[in-house]
Design a protein around this motif. Structure first.
Motif, PDB file in Angstrom:
ATOM      1  N   ILE A   1      13.394  37.059 -21.880  1.00  0.00           N
ATOM      2  CA  ILE A   1      13.970  35.842 -22.615  1.00  0.00           C
ATOM      3  C   ILE A   1      14.356  36.377 -23.902  1.00  0.00           C
ATOM      4  O   ILE A   1      15.043  35.744 -24.721  1.00  0.00           O
ATOM      5  CB  ILE A   1      12.937  34.899 -22.438  1.00  0.00           C
TER       6      ILE A   1
ATOM      7  N   ILE B   1      24.528  32.724 -20.871  1.00  0.00           N
ATOM      8  CA  ILE B   1      23.698  31.276 -20.229  1.00  0.00           C
ATOM      9  C   ILE B   1      24.882  30.320 -19.802  1.00  0.00           C
ATOM     10  O   ILE B   1      25.492  29.787 -20.904  1.00  0.00           O
ATOM     11  CB  ILE B   1      22.728  30.687 -21.159  1.00  0.00           C
TER      12      ILE B   1
ATOM     13  N   LEU C   1      14.422  31.745 -13.816  1.00  0.00           N
ATOM     14  CA  LEU C   1      15.668  32.576 -14.073  1.00  0.00           C
ATOM     15  C   LEU C   1      16.348  32.682 -12.782  1.00  0.00           C
ATOM     16  O   LEU C   1      16.100  33.330 -11.824  1.00  0.00           O
ATOM     17  CB  LEU C   1      15.627  33.688 -14.471  1.00  0.00           C
ATOM     18  N   ASP C   2      17.729  31.661 -12.768  1.00  0.00           N
ATOM     19  CA  ASP C   2      18.395  31.806 -11.643  1.00  0.00           C
ATOM     20  C   ASP C   2      17.675  31.365 -10.318  1.00  0.00           C
ATOM     21  O   ASP C   2      18.140  31.860  -9.288  1.00  0.00           O
ATOM     22  CB  ASP C   2      19.111  33.118 -11.449  1.00  0.00           C
TER      23      ASP C   2
ATOM     24  N   LEU D   1       9.697  33.580 -13.201  1.00  0.00           N
ATOM     25  CA  LEU D   1       9.482  35.010 -13.758  1.00  0.00           C
ATOM     26  C   LEU D   1       7.836  35.087 -13.623  1.00  0.00           C
ATOM     27  O   LEU D   1       7.186  34.261 -14.129  1.00  0.00           O
ATOM     28  CB  LEU D   1      10.128  34.956 -15.103  1.00  0.00           C
TER      29      LEU D   1
ATOM     30  N   ILE E   1      16.245  28.486 -16.501  1.00  0.00           N
ATOM     31  CA  ILE E   1      17.315  29.079 -17.103  1.00  0.00           C
ATOM     32  C   ILE E   1      18.421  29.611 -16.009  1.00  0.00           C
ATOM     33  O   ILE E   1      18.029  30.246 -15.189  1.00  0.00           O
ATOM     34  CB  ILE E   1      17.015  30.199 -18.139  1.00  0.00           C
ATOM     35  N   TRP E   2      19.956  29.153 -16.437  1.00  0.00           N
ATOM     36  CA  TRP E   2      20.697  29.682 -15.496  1.00  0.00           C
ATOM     37  C   TRP E   2      21.728  30.647 -16.116  1.00  0.00           C
ATOM     38  O   TRP E   2      22.401  30.098 -16.770  1.00  0.00           O
ATOM     39  CB  TRP E   2      21.552  28.329 -14.308  1.00  0.00           C
ATOM     40  N   ARG E   3      21.956  31.636 -15.520  1.00  0.00           N
ATOM     41  CA  ARG E   3      23.129  32.534 -16.293  1.00  0.00           C
ATOM     42  C   ARG E   3      24.344  32.016 -15.711  1.00  0.00           C
ATOM     43  O   ARG E   3      24.731  31.546 -14.528  1.00  0.00           O
ATOM     44  CB  ARG E   3      22.652  33.925 -16.108  1.00  0.00           C
TER      45      ARG E   3
END
Length: 477
Positions: free
Chosen positions: A429, A437, A411-412, A416, A467-469
């Motif tokens: 998630i 997102i 994440l970013d 995690l 995953i990139w916010r």
């Protein structure tokens, strides 16, 4: 002894109780079929993937089935196939000259073949991070890499043992308050072994550096390299045999002069190249003199650590020494870390995602694709063909080569931990909505970008879901 052979022996000895003819024939047929099926060969195939250098399938690798005479080579797509392998347990090994000469090899793969079955496997070379850790005794920082390679005698292709391999580069430090630039020269060295193999740890990963090879006999080779953000790179240097000094004589030309910086100060240790061949080096006063040159028009090049190389035309006259002044200029550079502070992490992250998209290794979902349809991210990921979600346990699975495994989840840019991953109704998630997102990257091992290799065992063995916010990419939700 097979069941069929035992039955025939018992019948010959009269050891089997009398049976009806039909029952006897059926029993014999069953034994014969069992005997033949146990001898049916299996097919064994797969792909050899180079995760160390090219991050692509490895062509022309030699594949062996240990304990047999079976051997083959991979095709241009890294694939191999053995059509007929007797059932049993084996170990598959892979060798490639470029890797084995520097002591790098893929881990042996144990296999168990059943009769008349097909088995396809992945054979993967060690990741760059693992090779760096094994060779240098530590994990690499984001700025450093490893240079592996060979030294060979030019024209003879024989190993040059005991040669010194020296990497030199300049680190630029820019104060954001005073805007003054300071430079520091860094050096890393290695000595070639009897096979001519060397390894230089700690070379810069994000910029150019100069490598000089000096043999015991006085031979020399100089080259400028750039790892292009790779953790490990291979290079072969060909060292010319030392030549006897050539004196300037009637009918030959000479070149002499001075190397200075933009302020007129002498620049020592500058390599002087004439027609792309290193001919000399400036002394402590920045002066140089070269004799025995061919008359005519040529290009003179000057290269020094910390300065931009220059080329100037010159016309050399037989029997004369041409005087030349070469003026070098320092390039203005900013370290990646300073660039990150000045522009923020979102600019770098966005550029890196786009670079990986162009590599075409995995699946990258854009903002529009993530929100098609909108809702919970865990539900959107379930629509990816090779990704499966278990709503009962909250786990994510990647499907690869007929099997499934648990990938690393980032994440970013951060991996995690177990308690942060998708949990039944309580994980990060699980609770995340698609409107937060920016993009999602999905990679299945062994085709994982260099940046994610070594992030965790799950990443190396299975794959990565990154995953990139929007908040991390500088985009408002």
């Amino acid at each position: 002894m097979s069941s069929f052979a035992l039955m025939i022996r018992f019948l010959a000895r009269g050891a089997v109780p009398p049976l009806r003819p039909v029952a006897l024939l059926a029993a014999c047929a069953l034994c014969l079929a069992s005997s033949l099926s146990a001898q049916d060969p299996a097919r064994l195939g797969g792909i050899v993937f180079d995760s160390l250098v090219t991050n692509a399938p490895l062509a022309d690798a030699e594949v062996f089935v240990e304990g047999t005479t079976l051997a083959t080579k991979t095709d241009r797509n890294g694939r191999f196939l053995f059509e007929q392998v007797p059932a049993g347990s084996y170990t598959v090994t892979v060798d490639h000259p470029r890797l084995s000469e520097v002591g790098v090899s893929a881990a042996p793969v144990p296999v168990r073949l059943t009769p008349a079955a097909d088995l396809f496997i992945d054979v993967v070379t060690p990741s760059p991070t693992r090779v760096f850790r094994a060779r240098c005794g530590r994990m690499p920082s984001p700025e450093e890499g490893l240079l592996l390679g060979f030294t060979r005698l030019a024209g003879a292709d024989s190993a040059v043992a005991g040669a010194t391999v020296e990497a030199t580069w300049v680190e630029y430090l820019l104060s954001l308050k005073t805007l003054k630039q300071d430079t520091t020269t860094k050096v890393a060295r290695s000595v070639t072994d009897p096979r001519g193999v060397f390894q230089v740890c700690g070379v810069p990963r994000n910029g150019p550096f100069q490598v000089e090879v000096r043999s015991v006999a006085g031979g020399r080779a100089v080259s400028e390299l750039d790892l292009l953000k790779r953790v490990v790179a291979f290079e072969t240097f060909r060292v010319a045999a030392p030549a006897a000094p050539v004196q300037t004589a009637q009918g030959t030309a000479g070149l002499a002069g001075l190397v200075t910086d933009a302020d007129g100060r002498p620049v020592p240790n500058t390599d002087i190249l004439v027609a792309e061949v290193t001919r000399g080096r400036s002394n402590a006063e920045g002066r140089f003199a070269i004799g025995g040159l061919a008359p005519g028009k040529t290009l003179v090049q000057a290269r020094a650590i910390g300065y931009t190389p220059i080329k100037v035309p010159a016309e050399l006259v037989a029997g004369q020494t041409r005087s030349l002044t070469l003026r070098l200029v320092k390039p203005v550079q900013v370290l990646d870390s300073l660039l990150a502070k000045a522009t923020g992490p979102s600019v770098r992250a966005r550029a890196q995602v786009e670079a990986r998209r162009q590599q075409g290794l995995g699946t990258i979902l854009s903002t529009e694709e993530v929100n098609r349809p909108p809702g919970l991210l865990i539900d959107r990921l379930a629509l990816v063909p090779f990704l499966r979600t278990d709503t009962r346990t909250g786990q994510l699975f990647l499907q690869r080569f007929g099997d499934q495994c648990n990938p690393a989840i980032m994440l970013d840019g951060r991996v995690l931990l177990g308690e942060e991953r998708a949990q039944p109704g309580d994980g990060i998630i699980d609770r995340m909505n698609t409107n937060l997102i920016e993009t999602v990257e999905i990679y299945r091992a062994p085709q994982i970008p260099f940046e994610f290799q070594g992030a965790s065992l799950a990443a190396d063995r299975c794959g990565v879901i990154a995953i990139w916010r929007k908040v991390a990419m500088g985009t408002s939700p």
